[in-house]
Enzyme design. Structure first.
Site, PDB file in Angstrom:
ATOM      1  CG  HIS A  67      -1.944  -1.076   1.219  1.00 17.63           C
ATOM      2  ND1 HIS A  67      -3.200  -0.973   0.690  1.00 17.63           N
ATOM      3  CD2 HIS A  67      -1.856  -2.342   1.699  1.00 17.63           C
ATOM      4  CE1 HIS A  67      -3.853  -2.117   0.850  1.00 17.63           C
ATOM      5  NE2 HIS A  67      -3.056  -2.967   1.453  1.00 17.63           N
ATOM      6  CG  ASN A 140      -7.716  -4.509   0.978  1.00 12.59           C
ATOM      7  OD1 ASN A 140      -7.057  -3.490   1.177  1.00 12.59           O
ATOM      8  ND2 ASN A 140      -7.202  -5.717   1.053  1.00 12.59           N
ATOM      9  CG  HIS A 331      -2.630  -1.264  14.664  1.00 12.51           C
ATOM     10  ND1 HIS A 331      -3.258  -2.483  14.589  1.00 12.51           N
ATOM     11  CD2 HIS A 331      -1.527  -1.460  15.421  1.00 12.51           C
ATOM     12  CE1 HIS A 331      -2.568  -3.369  15.273  1.00 12.51           C
ATOM     13  NE2 HIS A 331      -1.512  -2.784  15.787  1.00 12.51           N
TER      14      HIS A 331
END
Ligand code: HDD
Length: 684
Positions: A67, A140, A331
Site C-alpha cells: 500500500h 480493502n 492499525h
C-alpha cells in the site's frame, strides 16, 4: 471539527515571513555557498548550507511495504440511528454527532510513484477520531483476502511484488512468482477471481466499495456480542474502467485516481459512502456452509443482509501529502469499547504487524504524537522517551501503581469507558494447524463467477489470459489452468487456449449453482453526477445549440471540458467565444466518461495530421463510453466507428444533436449515467 482545530495548531505558512535557519537565524543569501574566494572551495563553517543539505538528504522515509502509493482526505461520519442495541461504541450512538475521519486509499503492489490505474486491490483505510479514542477500519475494496493465516503474508507479498533478481514488473501481478504462489496456495482462488474482475480497475476511489474483510465483534452495554462485518457503499455506485483504458491512463495520467479525488473535493462534489454492517448472532456461528472466521469467504448479502447505519462524507483535501497521507499510521487493532476482534487467524496476525511496521517507517515508538495520528480525546500513560518524543512529561512519576502522584494516571472501569476485552471462552490445544472448516477453496470462487454478467465474465477471462499469458513458466501456466478448472471449465479452457496449455481432463468444477446478485456491478447505482465529458470544438460551431447541451450537462452535475486543436478561445457561428481548456495533445478520451463533438466548420480538417484527435473518438467508442455529436460532426463518428459495433442511441451513440438541443442534452445526460454501453459490441 475537533480534528481540524487540533491540526490548525501545527499548520504553518511562509507568507510574509523572513527566511531563517531552523534555529531562527535570519538568512542573508540563499543562492551561494560560503567559499574561500569566488572560485574557491566551499567552507565547512557554512552552517546554513550544512543544515539545508542535511535536511534535504534525509527527506525520505521508507515507503510502506504494501500500500505504498496512496492518497487521502479528511471528512466526517454520522450514524443514521442509534446502534445501542448492538454496540456501546460511543460514535455509533447518536445521530447528529459528527465524528471526524481521515481516509487513505491506496494500491497494494506498486511503489509510491507507480500508476494509479493498475490492476490491483485498493486499500480503503478509515481513521475515526472518536471521543473514546481512535478507531481504525483498515479495509480493502475487495471483501475477501488471498490467504487464511497471517504467517503466510510475507510469502504472499514476496510473490506479488516485483521479482527480486530484476525488480520487475512494477505494480503488476502479471508475472511468474505471483501465479506460482496462487497455484500452490489454492485458498487464494476466491480473491484471485475478484482481482481478475473489474473491481481491480476502479473508475474512481469515489466509486468503489470498502470492506473490513474480517469478522469483528460488536459488544453492547449488557456485554452481549454479535459477529459483524463492515461495508462501505459509495453513493455514486460501483464503477470500473476497461482494461485497455486503464493501461492507457497509467501513461497519460498516472495520478488519475488522486486527481479525481482531489478535484471532486475542490469542486465541492464531496464523495459519500454509507457504512453498512452484516451481523450474525453468536448462537448462529456454525449455521453457515462456510466458516465465518475464514477471511476468504463473504457472507452473501442475500443470506445476511447489510444494514446501512451511517454516512461518511469526505470534504477536505490534505494540506500536505507527506505530513498527512504519508505519516498516517493505521492499525486494525485500534479499536474502541464496543468493537472487538474475532479469532480470524489473519486478523490475529495483523494485530501484531501494523505497529511493528511503523517503527521502521516512522522512525520510533512516538508516531502517535504526529499531528495526523493524535486522538482528539486526551491521552495519558507512563510510556516515556524514545526517538522524536515531543510531549514534555512533568514530574518524577512514570509508573503504575504509585502513591507519589496520587495514583494517577488511573485506570477506568467499563462503566467509565475502560476497554474490556470480550470474555470469549477458549479451550484448545496449542497446535500449528488450520481448521478443516477452512478447507473449501472453490465454492465461493464459483459463487462469484456465477454472479457475474456475461460482460463481466468476459473481462475476467481476458484478465486471466493477459496475466497468465505473461508468465514464462509453462508449468506454472498449466497449474493455473488446472486450479481454475475447479471454478469453471469454460474459464479454464479459455485460459488454456490463450496461453497454450492443456485443457485438464478429469477436473470438474465445484458443484455450486447459487449466485449472489449483490456481487455484480451490473446491479449498481447509476448516476450522472460528478462525471466528466469532453466537448470537442472547432471554429464556427453552432453556439446556441452547444451552449444548451453544455447547460444540460452542468445542470446534471457533469463537468464539461472543452477540447480543441489549439488552446484559447474559438468562435461560434454567431460570434460567441468558447475557451478551449485542453488540446488533443494535452488530454485524451480515456480521461473522460464520454465525449460530445460540438464540431464546427471544417471540424474534420481540424483533425488532419493529428492521429490523437481520431483516437479520441475511436477510443471513446471502443471503451463503450457515450459518444455524442451534433449533426454536422456525425459524419466523422460514422467514418471512424462504422463496422466496429452498434452505432445506435441504445448503444450510447447519439448523432442527432441539433434539431432539439434540450431534448438532446437530456438524452446525453441519461446516456452518461448508464456509464458503459455494453450492447455496443456483443460479447463473444
Ligand atoms: Fe495490511 C498496510 C489492508 C492483511 C500487514 N493493509 C495496509 C493498508 C491497508 C491494508 C488498507 C494501508 C494502510 C494505510 O493506508 O496506511 N491488510 C489489509 C487488509 C488485509 C490485510 C484488508 C486483509 C484482510 N496486512 C495484512 C496482513 C498483514 C498486513 C495479514 C501482516 C500480518 N498491512 C500490513 C503492514 C502495512 C499494511 C505491513 C504496510 C504499511 C502499514 O501496514 O502501515 O503492516
Amino acid at each position: 471539527m475537533k480534528k481540524d482545530e487540533q491540526l490548525e495548531h501545527y499548520r504553518s505558512n511562509n507568507d510574509g515571513e523572513k527566511l531563517t535557519t531552523n534555529q531562527g537565524v535570519r538568512i542573508s543569501d540563499d543562492e551561494h555557498s560560503l567559499k574561500a574566494g569566488q572560485r574557491g572551495p566551499t567552507l565547512l563553517e557554512d552552517f546554513h548550507f550544512r543544515e539545508k543539505m542535511t535536511h534535504f538528504d534525509h527527506e525520505r522515509i521508507p515507503e510502506r511495504v504494501v500500500h505504498a502509493r496512496g492518497y487521502a482526505a479528511h471528512g466526517m461520519f454520522e450514524v443514521y440511528e442509534s446502534m445501542k442495541e448492538y454496540t456501546k461504541a460511543k460514535f455509533l450512538q447518536d445521530p447528529g454527532v459528527q465524528t471526524p475521519v481521515f481516509v487513505r486509499f491506496s494500491t497494494v503492489a506498486g511503489s509510491r510513484g507507480s500508476g494509479d490505474t493498475v490492476r490491483d486491490v485498493r486499500g480503503f483505510s478509515t481513521k475515526f477520531y472518536t471521543e473514546e479514542g481512535n478507531y481504525d477500519l483498515v479495509g480493502n475494496n475487495i471483501p475477501v483476502f488471498f490467504i487464511q493465516d497471517a504467517i503466510k503474508f510475507p510469502d504472499l507479498v514476496h510473490a506479488f511484488k516485483p521479482e527480486p533478481h530484476n525488480e520487475m514488473p512494477q505494480a503488476s501481478t502479471a508475472h511468474d512468482t505471483f501465479w506460482d504462489f496462487v497455484s500452490n496456495n489454492t485458498e487464494s482462488a476466491h480473491m484471485v477471481m475478484w482481482a481478475m474482475s473489474d473491481r481491480a480497475i476502479p473508475r474512481s476511489y469515489r466509486m468503489m466499495e470498502g470492506f473490513g474483510v474480517h469478522t469483528f465483534r460488536f459488544v453492547n452495554e449488557e456485554g452481549k456480542a454479535r459477529f459483524v462485518k463492515f461495508h462501505w457503499k459509495p453513493k455514486l455506485g460501483v464503477h470500473s474502467l476497461v482494461w485497455d483504458e486503464a493501461q492507457k491512463i497509467a501513461g497519460k495520467d498516472p495520478d488519475f485516481h488522486r486527481r479525481d479525488l482531489y478535484e471532486a473535493i475542490e469542486l465541492g462534489s464531496f464523495p459519500e459512502y454509507e457504512l453498512g454492517v452484516q451481523m450474525i448472532d453468536e448462537a448462529d456461528e456454525f449455521s453457515f456452509n462456510f466458516d465465518i472466521l475464514d477471511p476468504t469467504k463473504v457472507w452473501p448479502e442475500e443470506e445476511v443482509p447489510v444494514k446501512i447505519i451511517g454516512k461518511m462524507t469526505l470534504n477536505k483535501n490534505v494540506d500536505n501529502v507527506f505530513a498527512e497521507a504519508e505519516q498516517v499510521a493505521f492499525h486494525p487493532g485500534h479499536v474502541v469499547p464496543g468493537i472487538d476482534f474475532s479469532n480470524d487467524p489473519l486478523l490475529q496476525g495483523r494485530l501484531f504487524s501494523y505497529t511493528d511496521t511503523q517503527l521502521t517507517r516512522l522512525g520510533g515508538p512516538n508516531f502517535h504524537e504526529l499531528p495526523i495520528n493524535r486522538p482528539v480525546c486526551p491521552f495519558h500513560n507512563n510510556q516515556r522517551d524514545g526517538m522524536h518524543r515531543m510531549t514534555i512529561d512533568r514530574g518524577p512519576v512514570s509508573y503504575h501503581k504509585n502513591s507519589l502522584q496520587g495514583g494517577y494516571p488511573e485506570t477506568s472501569s467499563a462503566s467509565e469507558g475502560g476497554y474490556e476485552h470480550y470474555q470469549e471462552k477458549i479451550d484448545g490445544k496449542k497446535v500449528r494447524q488450520r481448521s478443516e472448516s477452512f478447507a473449501d477453496h472453490y465454492s465461493q470462487a464459483r459463487l462469484f463467477w456465477n454472479s457475474m454478467s456475461a460482460v463481466e465474465k468476459q473481462h475476467i477471462v481476458k484478465a486471466f489470459c493477459f496475466e497468465v499469458g505473461k508468465v514464462k513458466s509453462k508449468d506454472v501456466q498449466q497449474q493455473v489452468v488446472e486450479m481454475f478448472s475447479n471454478v469453471d471449465t469454460a474459464l479454464a479452457e479459455e485460459i488454456a487456449l490463450s496461453v497454450g496449455a492443456k485443457v485438464p481432463e478429469n477436473v470438474k468444477p465445484v458443484d455450486v449453482t447459487a449466485a449472489s446478485p449483490a456481487l455484480s456491478q451490473e446491479n449498481t447505482v447509476k448516476l450522472p453526477q460528478t462525471r466528466k465529458v469532453a466537448v470537442l470544438v472547432n471554429t464556427g460551431f453552432e453556439g446556441k445549440e452547444v451552449t444548451a447541451v453544455m447547460d444540460a450537462l452542468t445542470g446534471a452535475g457533469i463537468t464539461p471540458e472543452v477540447v480543441g486543436r489549439y488552446l484559447g478561445p474559438v468562435m461560434s457561428s454567431d460570434g460567441e467565444p468558447l475557451e478551449v481548456q485542453k488540446t488533443y495533445l494535452t488530454t485524451d478520451s480515456v480521461l473522460y466518461d464520454g465525449v460530445f463533438i460540438a464540431g464546427g466548420k471544417g471540424f474534420e480538417e481540424s483533425m488532419k495530421g493529428l492521429p490523437e484527435a481520431e483516437d479520441f473518438i475511436a477510443d471513446t467508442f471502443k471503451h463503450f463510453k457515450t459518444l455524442a455529436a451534433t449533426e454536422s460532426a456525425a459524419g466523422v463518428v460514422r467514418k471512424l466507428c462504422e463496422g466496429k459495433g452498434n452505432l445506435t442511441p441504445e448503444a450510447g451513440v447519439l448523432l442527432d444533436g441539433g434539431s432539439d438541443p434540450e431534448a438532446f442534452g437530456k438524452k446525453l445526460v441519461e446516456a452518461i449515467a448508464v456509464d458503459r454501453h455494453w450492447s455496443r459490441v456483443q460479447p463473444v
